[in-house]
Scaffold this motif. Sequence first.
Motif, PDB file in Angstrom:
ATOM      1  N   LEU A 122      64.378  -3.241 -13.956  1.00 40.33           N
ATOM      2  CA  LEU A 122      65.187  -4.471 -13.879  1.00 40.33           C
ATOM      3  C   LEU A 122      66.432  -4.241 -13.026  1.00 40.33           C
ATOM      4  CD1 LEU A 122      64.693  -7.233 -15.214  1.00 40.33           C
ATOM      5  CD2 LEU A 122      66.470  -6.645 -16.842  1.00 40.33           C
ATOM      6  N   VAL A 123      66.995  -3.041 -13.177  1.00 39.65           N
ATOM      7  CA  VAL A 123      68.203  -2.707 -12.404  1.00 39.65           C
ATOM      8  C   VAL A 123      67.844  -2.679 -10.915  1.00 39.65           C
ATOM      9  CG1 VAL A 123      69.939  -0.928 -11.979  1.00 39.65           C
ATOM     10  CG2 VAL A 123      69.235  -1.439 -14.310  1.00 39.65           C
ATOM     11  N   THR A 124      66.699  -2.073 -10.594  1.00 39.40           N
ATOM     12  CA  THR A 124      66.256  -2.026  -9.198  1.00 39.40           C
ATOM     13  C   THR A 124      66.110  -3.446  -8.660  1.00 39.40           C
ATOM     14  OG1 THR A 124      64.939  -0.171  -9.974  1.00 39.40           O
ATOM     15  CG2 THR A 124      64.585  -0.875  -7.703  1.00 39.40           C
ATOM     16  N   LEU A 125      65.510  -4.310  -9.479  1.00 39.14           N
ATOM     17  CA  LEU A 125      65.329  -5.703  -9.052  1.00 39.14           C
ATOM     18  C   LEU A 125      66.670  -6.371  -8.763  1.00 39.14           C
ATOM     19  CD1 LEU A 125      62.548  -6.956 -11.505  1.00 39.14           C
ATOM     20  CD2 LEU A 125      62.389  -6.876  -9.055  1.00 39.14           C
ATOM     21  N   PHE A 126      67.634  -6.147  -9.665  1.00 40.60           N
ATOM     22  CA  PHE A 126      68.946  -6.765  -9.469  1.00 40.60           C
ATOM     23  C   PHE A 126      69.620  -6.234  -8.210  1.00 40.60           C
ATOM     24  CE2 PHE A 126      68.970  -8.011 -14.052  1.00 40.60           C
ATOM     25  CZ  PHE A 126      69.169  -9.360 -13.831  1.00 40.60           C
ATOM     26  N   ILE A 127      69.459  -4.932  -7.972  1.00 36.15           N
ATOM     27  CA  ILE A 127      70.085  -4.338  -6.792  1.00 36.15           C
ATOM     28  C   ILE A 127      69.486  -4.960  -5.522  1.00 36.15           C
ATOM     29  CG2 ILE A 127      70.306  -2.194  -5.452  1.00 36.15           C
ATOM     30  CD1 ILE A 127      70.670  -0.774  -8.183  1.00 36.15           C
ATOM     31  N   TRP A 128      68.164  -5.133  -5.556  1.00 36.08           N
ATOM     32  CA  TRP A 128      67.529  -5.741  -4.385  1.00 36.08           C
ATOM     33  C   TRP A 128      67.945  -7.193  -4.188  1.00 36.08           C
ATOM     34  CZ3 TRP A 128      64.978  -4.500  -0.073  1.00 36.08           C
ATOM     35  CH2 TRP A 128      64.703  -3.145   0.083  1.00 36.08           C
ATOM     36  N   LYS A 129      68.126  -7.866  -5.302  1.00 39.69           N
ATOM     37  CA  LYS A 129      68.581  -9.254  -5.214  1.00 39.69           C
ATOM     38  C   LYS A 129      69.959  -9.293  -4.543  1.00 39.69           C
ATOM     39  CE  LYS A 129      68.793 -13.439  -7.743  1.00 39.69           C
ATOM     40  NZ  LYS A 129      69.200 -14.131  -8.903  1.00 39.69           N
ATOM     41  N   PHE A 130      70.756  -8.331  -4.901  1.00 40.23           N
ATOM     42  CA  PHE A 130      72.094  -8.205  -4.330  1.00 40.23           C
ATOM     43  C   PHE A 130      71.990  -7.913  -2.818  1.00 40.23           C
ATOM     44  CE2 PHE A 130      76.089  -5.778  -3.693  1.00 40.23           C
ATOM     45  CZ  PHE A 130      76.962  -6.739  -4.141  1.00 40.23           C
ATOM     46  N   PHE A 131      71.004  -7.079  -2.436  1.00 36.28           N
ATOM     47  CA  PHE A 131      70.793  -6.766  -1.012  1.00 36.28           C
ATOM     48  C   PHE A 131      70.545  -8.044  -0.218  1.00 36.28           C
ATOM     49  CE2 PHE A 131      68.956  -2.161  -1.403  1.00 36.28           C
ATOM     50  CZ  PHE A 131      70.198  -1.732  -1.798  1.00 36.28           C
ATOM     51  N   TYR A 132      69.782  -8.963  -0.842  1.00 37.59           N
ATOM     52  CA  TYR A 132      69.396 -10.187  -0.136  1.00 37.59           C
ATOM     53  C   TYR A 132      70.475 -11.273  -0.143  1.00 37.59           C
ATOM     54  CZ  TYR A 132      64.484  -8.682   0.197  1.00 37.59           C
ATOM     55  OH  TYR A 132      63.328  -8.025   0.511  1.00 37.59           O
ATOM     56  N   ASP A 133      71.583 -11.049  -0.847  1.00 42.07           N
ATOM     57  CA  ASP A 133      72.612 -12.078  -0.936  1.00 42.07           C
ATOM     58  C   ASP A 133      73.064 -12.483   0.464  1.00 42.07           C
ATOM     59  OD1 ASP A 133      74.760 -13.200  -3.121  1.00 42.07           O
ATOM     60  OD2 ASP A 133      75.594 -13.003  -1.104  1.00 42.07           O
ATOM     61  N   PRO A 134      73.047 -13.806   0.754  1.00 50.34           N
ATOM     62  CA  PRO A 134      73.365 -14.240   2.120  1.00 50.34           C
ATOM     63  C   PRO A 134      74.782 -13.882   2.560  1.00 50.34           C
ATOM     64  CG  PRO A 134      72.463 -16.051   0.822  1.00 50.34           C
ATOM     65  CD  PRO A 134      72.729 -14.933  -0.122  1.00 50.34           C
ATOM     66  N   ASN A 135      75.743 -13.963   1.603  1.00 45.10           N
ATOM     67  CA  ASN A 135      77.125 -13.788   2.025  1.00 45.10           C
ATOM     68  C   ASN A 135      77.601 -12.342   2.063  1.00 45.10           C
ATOM     69  OD1 ASN A 135      77.139 -16.631   1.887  1.00 45.10           O
ATOM     70  ND2 ASN A 135      79.366 -16.507   1.691  1.00 45.10           N
ATOM     71  N   PHE A 136      77.253 -11.562   1.045  1.00 44.08           N
ATOM     72  CA  PHE A 136      77.728 -10.181   1.083  1.00 44.08           C
ATOM     73  C   PHE A 136      76.618  -9.172   0.816  1.00 44.08           C
ATOM     74  CE2 PHE A 136      79.036 -12.407  -2.716  1.00 44.08           C
ATOM     75  CZ  PHE A 136      78.552 -11.638  -3.742  1.00 44.08           C
ATOM     76  N   GLY A 137      75.384  -9.577   1.066  1.00 44.78           N
ATOM     77  CA  GLY A 137      74.262  -8.646   0.894  1.00 44.78           C
ATOM     78  C   GLY A 137      74.193  -7.650   2.034  1.00 44.78           C
ATOM     79  N   ILE A 138      73.670  -6.467   1.730  1.00 43.34           N
ATOM     80  CA  ILE A 138      73.610  -5.387   2.719  1.00 43.34           C
ATOM     81  C   ILE A 138      72.711  -5.763   3.903  1.00 43.34           C
ATOM     82  CG2 ILE A 138      72.587  -3.067   3.043  1.00 43.34           C
ATOM     83  CD1 ILE A 138      73.884  -2.290   0.445  1.00 43.34           C
ATOM     84  N   LEU A 139      71.615  -6.478   3.607  1.00 42.66           N
ATOM     85  CA  LEU A 139      70.658  -6.792   4.658  1.00 42.66           C
ATOM     86  C   LEU A 139      71.309  -7.608   5.790  1.00 42.66           C
ATOM     87  CD1 LEU A 139      67.757  -6.478   5.546  1.00 42.66           C
ATOM     88  CD2 LEU A 139      67.178  -8.529   4.263  1.00 42.66           C
ATOM     89  N   ASN A 140      72.020  -8.670   5.396  1.00 46.18           N
ATOM     90  CA  ASN A 140      72.673  -9.495   6.414  1.00 46.18           C
ATOM     91  C   ASN A 140      73.774  -8.730   7.138  1.00 46.18           C
ATOM     92  OD1 ASN A 140      71.053 -11.670   6.161  1.00 46.18           O
ATOM     93  ND2 ASN A 140      72.543 -12.981   5.112  1.00 46.18           N
ATOM     94  N   GLN A 141      74.477  -7.883   6.388  1.00 41.39           N
ATOM     95  CA  GLN A 141      75.544  -7.082   7.017  1.00 41.39           C
ATOM     96  C   GLN A 141      74.936  -6.129   8.052  1.00 41.39           C
ATOM     97  OE1 GLN A 141      78.162  -5.157   4.204  1.00 41.39           O
ATOM     98  NE2 GLN A 141      78.476  -7.066   3.090  1.00 41.39           N
ATOM     99  N   PHE A 142      73.773  -5.582   7.699  1.00 43.38           N
ATOM    100  CA  PHE A 142      73.086  -4.656   8.600  1.00 43.38           C
ATOM    101  C   PHE A 142      72.645  -5.408   9.870  1.00 43.38           C
ATOM    102  CE2 PHE A 142      68.928  -2.987   9.987  1.00 43.38           C
ATOM    103  CZ  PHE A 142      69.305  -1.706  10.382  1.00 43.38           C
ATOM    104  N   LEU A 143      72.065  -6.605   9.662  1.00 45.61           N
ATOM    105  CA  LEU A 143      71.589  -7.383  10.811  1.00 45.61           C
ATOM    106  C   LEU A 143      72.746  -7.757  11.725  1.00 45.61           C
ATOM    107  CD1 LEU A 143      68.956  -9.811   9.204  1.00 45.61           C
ATOM    108  CD2 LEU A 143      68.558  -7.665  10.384  1.00 45.61           C
ATOM    109  N   ASP A 144      73.885  -8.126  11.120  1.00 40.08           N
ATOM    110  CA  ASP A 144      75.059  -8.498  11.923  1.00 40.08           C
ATOM    111  C   ASP A 144      75.605  -7.291  12.684  1.00 40.08           C
ATOM    112  OD1 ASP A 144      75.184 -11.201  11.413  1.00 40.08           O
ATOM    113  OD2 ASP A 144      76.281 -10.941   9.534  1.00 40.08           O
ATOM    114  N   ALA A 145      75.715  -6.157  11.968  1.00 32.44           N
ATOM    115  CA  ALA A 145      76.320  -4.960  12.566  1.00 32.44           C
ATOM    116  C   ALA A 145      75.468  -4.400  13.697  1.00 32.44           C
ATOM    117  CB  ALA A 145      76.520  -3.898  11.492  1.00 32.44           C
ATOM    118  N   THR A 146      74.170  -4.504  13.567  1.00 33.25           N
ATOM    119  CA  THR A 146      73.294  -3.898  14.577  1.00 33.25           C
ATOM    120  C   THR A 146      72.952  -4.862  15.713  1.00 33.25           C
ATOM    121  OG1 THR A 146      71.418  -4.551  13.230  1.00 33.25           O
ATOM    122  CG2 THR A 146      72.167  -2.269  12.995  1.00 33.25           C
TER     123      THR A 146
END
Lengths: 315, 277, 549
Positions: A122-146
């Motif tokens: 469940l924790v892994t799921l929540f962490i991934w959900k956080f990754f996908y967050d549009p405003n401060f998720g890691i995925l979007n930050q990565f896409l913007d930075a690269t």
Amino acid sequence: MPTTISKKKVLKEWKLYLFILPSFLFIGLFAYYPALSAVYHSFFSWSGGDTKEFIGLDNFSRILGDTVFWGSFATISVLAIANVFKMIPSIFLAVLIHRLSSERWQYWYRVLVVLPMIVPSLVTLFIWKFFYDPNFGILNQFLDATGIKTLLVGLDHFFHWDIFFQNVPVAWLGESALVIPALILWGFPWIGSVSVLVFLVGLQSIGSQIYEAAELDGVSSFQKFLYIEFPLIMTQVRVTLVLLIIGTLQSYGLQFLLLGENGGPGGRGMVPGLWMFNRAFIAGEFGYACALGLCLFVIILLLTSLNNKYVRVDK
Amino acid sequence: MNRTLLFLLALAASLLSANAQTQAQTQAQTQSAPPLREAWKNASLFLFNDAFSQFQKEKTTNPREASLGEALSLLGIQPKTQKNLARSLSILTALAAENPSDEIGLAARFHLARIDELHRTEPNLPAARKQYLSLLEDAPASPFSQIAASRIALIDLHLSAPDPASLDETEARLRPLENFLRTPEGKREFHTMVGLVLNTRLGNPTTVLRHLLIASKESFSQKKIESDVLFTIAEIADTQGDTALAKQYYSRFVADFPQDIRTFLIKKRLEDFSAKK
Amino acid sequence: MERIFNAIGLGLVALAFVASLGRVAYLNWNKAAEESTKYTHIRLAHWQLERGIRNAFDEAAREYEKLHPDVRISQIAIPDRVYTNWLTTQLLGGTAPDIVELGFGSSEDRLAKHFLSLTSLANRPNPYNKGTNLENIPLQNTFYDGMMGGFYPGLMEFYGITLTTNTIRMFVNLDLLKEITGSDSIPADYQELISVCEKTRRFAKKFSRPIIPIASSRYNAPYLMNRFFSSQTQKQTKKIGPPGDFPQNAARTVEAFVDNAWSLDSPDVRSGLELMRKIGREMQPGFMQGTRDDALFYFIQKRALMITTGSWDSSNISSLANFRYGIAPIPTPSKNDPEFGPYVLGTISEAATISGMGLGVTASSKHPETAKDFLLFLASKTGDQRFADTSKLLPAVMDTTPSQAAKPFQINEEGYPPGFNLVASSDWADTSRILNNSYFKLFSHGGNVQEFVDTIRPDFLTAYGTDLARMYSARKRASQRFDVKLAADIQLLSCPPPTNSPAERETKTREAKEKVDLVLSSLNGNDRSTYYLREVGEKLQNKLLSSPR
């Protein structure tokens, strides 16, 4: 060769059977009783409470025309195929660990692979959900930075996807076209602790004389994998594949947590298990949900038997 | 080790004695009440299985009432099956045939109609209507007959609903039933039923008004229904230009339901009336 | 070495076993000691862990003990996550506390089996209201909502006495608002709200700060969206129904849709959707996939200027927010709004708000009369006032004054009924699903109202049909159960409960008669709806069969 025990001896030692009785009781109570209760309730119009009415096969005939249920198999098929490919990194890692010459390092890598198992899923799921967050998720930050985001926006202009826009965060779970990619991307780099261990067991059972013979023949590292290791761990691959297919067909926790009970935008994340959950807990049609579960059970059984019959391993 | 065993034995004994005590208490409570009262109480609380076994036990002491209870519990027992329905039907039919005019017989006849109206998978509304009417004509004073009148109204209006033009005709056909209404509750239920059902099906507002006005003279146990009746009367009167009647019922609404979601709207309307003066 | 480890492990297990055994023995010893004293002990269980609420219960208990020196009241606060399991175990084991908060784990089946009906209490004046203006009023009528929060329609009985009322409000981060707008003033109307949202977006862009105007989720959004949409259908609703059908019965809304009295292309519906899109664009992208916690997280982490949620979240926000915040009603467009005003009848009333935190008395209680009496004490005018003052929650009893902290949540009765919504409630599972699956067309950057309507149109009528059928079936089952109840209650009239007091007998007989009347009225009311649902369903099916897909 199994030894035969006389009937007299079996009956004489009857007390020994009392030791397995608790296990049988628990399995009966917690595994078979709920399953049988689901079979029973699938013949009822039942909303989960006290009232229910016997309706024969009505729930099953309704399933035949249930477009959402059958449509959900399209999504699950894509996810199942993706999951098959997602096995590759685990096989790859298992081979790498297996080939380490130092046993000590092999041990520590195995520990490293097992460690994430301690983290509740469940924790892994929540962490991934956080990754996908549009405003401060890691995925979007990565896409913007690269700068990948700019590339995606450019592609969007060209192909008219209408998904990626400049200065608008990507809603990974809020766009129907991105739901499946987001579900596939989940768990990157897709290394399953259990799978790695299972493959390692297979690899460790390969005799050292086979490797020695291969080295004498001048076999390259990749050829070793292709002609020795991979064929010899096919039993493990097959078991993992069966478990994976069953798991994928049954699971809906990921979709539920990331997208909600309706399968998210366009219902693209709707999988059979989630539809079963939706009917039971959202629509209050518990009887119908039981029938869906039964139908799913038959499908899984069929797929497993097909897999056992046709995905053969020639040793 | 022995002490632990003793402790466990003592624990088990105390638990058993506590259980026995509770059982004895429950038994004493049950015995002190009239035999069928507990069974009916359970049926009233939707505990149909408990009620069913209690009714079955009491069949020797009070066979007719216990049989009625048994038949009705069967209608409530879950899961609902055709077998239980058929069994209930046969008990009720026997009770009605044995004595159609005592309290038990009347109750059995009413529930036979209810089975046709509601408990079958496919309702048989004409059959239900026929039984309600015969009950009403035979024993209008029975509480079940008073309920039957509003049931007939609902069935007739429902069957006419697909053809709104026939609603007036249906309503006219229902008027003779008013002669059978004996109790305030019977009157209220019949006129509320006709008025609100006609209004929902966009029937003649004047006819709706007539029925609801009669209903509004009685006291209501369901406050929500009373508020709907008062508001509908006032709104129809307002649409028809009968300001006096509208004002009367709007004012009654505001006085009786100060916290209702419609109260502010009504107050504004009453202010409009005052301003026009 | 291995032996030592084994011994340590075994020792730990033994220690844990002895400790738990000791604890159980200690608790039982205490309980036994408690029961053997001269006091009547009443235990009250709830899941309200907030300090204010626990203090409020404590204060009430001490006050009650002053009035009744032979009674001792203790409270047990159980976290809501385990409350259902805990209560189930207690009820089935016959060890449930005397008073229990209803909600988690108290289904109607359980209420009927394990709780005492409080209907007769609801119908009599509350003795603790003596000397007040509520003195001779039946208990249920002393509540703003008629104590409907404690009434269970499926059982036709009151099983709970409620203590508080909840409303939906907009919480605004005042520190952030000042930083963005230079002022502390919370948007009072729709235009101001939109202006503040625009300023927030500009501020976020200018200073590259990830701040969004409104934090939302699939849990929070419906409160806001329904309020905004129904402001646009208010006038139309009054027109399409027969006189008196306002606020509109949900089945009537569907019938009107089938009859083409309104459609997805009606100007007011389009206006409602436009309004939803405008508000939705002020929320974080993909908010419909977010949960209640996600939205709260955005607000608490100062990543959102505002959040719309219920007063039940107030204590959470108050304990977690390290900034000043203000609370205000949801600013729906007024009649004078240049864009959305033409369809508005007026501010939407909150008079239909149902009270909450219902407390029930368990059937296993050894002192049910004392437990009921304590509930009456809590639900009296002074009792609820005291409870509200300490807990900072909104009271449920009439003529009480909310505390300063609860004032922003006060019910606004000065307003009009809302118009219809595309989906009446979450019970409309299939219509809700169709809408939820398509909202991304309405709220996303590239979406618009037309695309949203085009997406939902093909399945909309079918979804209404499925939901209607389900509702019809549920109503029919309820009537089938009421049938037996009605017959039982009529039979009970002829055998009143054994009592030696003629006055008590008279009261009980009167109450039994009232009960029969209530069940009869409910049965007829339920059947009116059942038949109507069937008619609308048939009409809808005919339309589906005749319309080409």
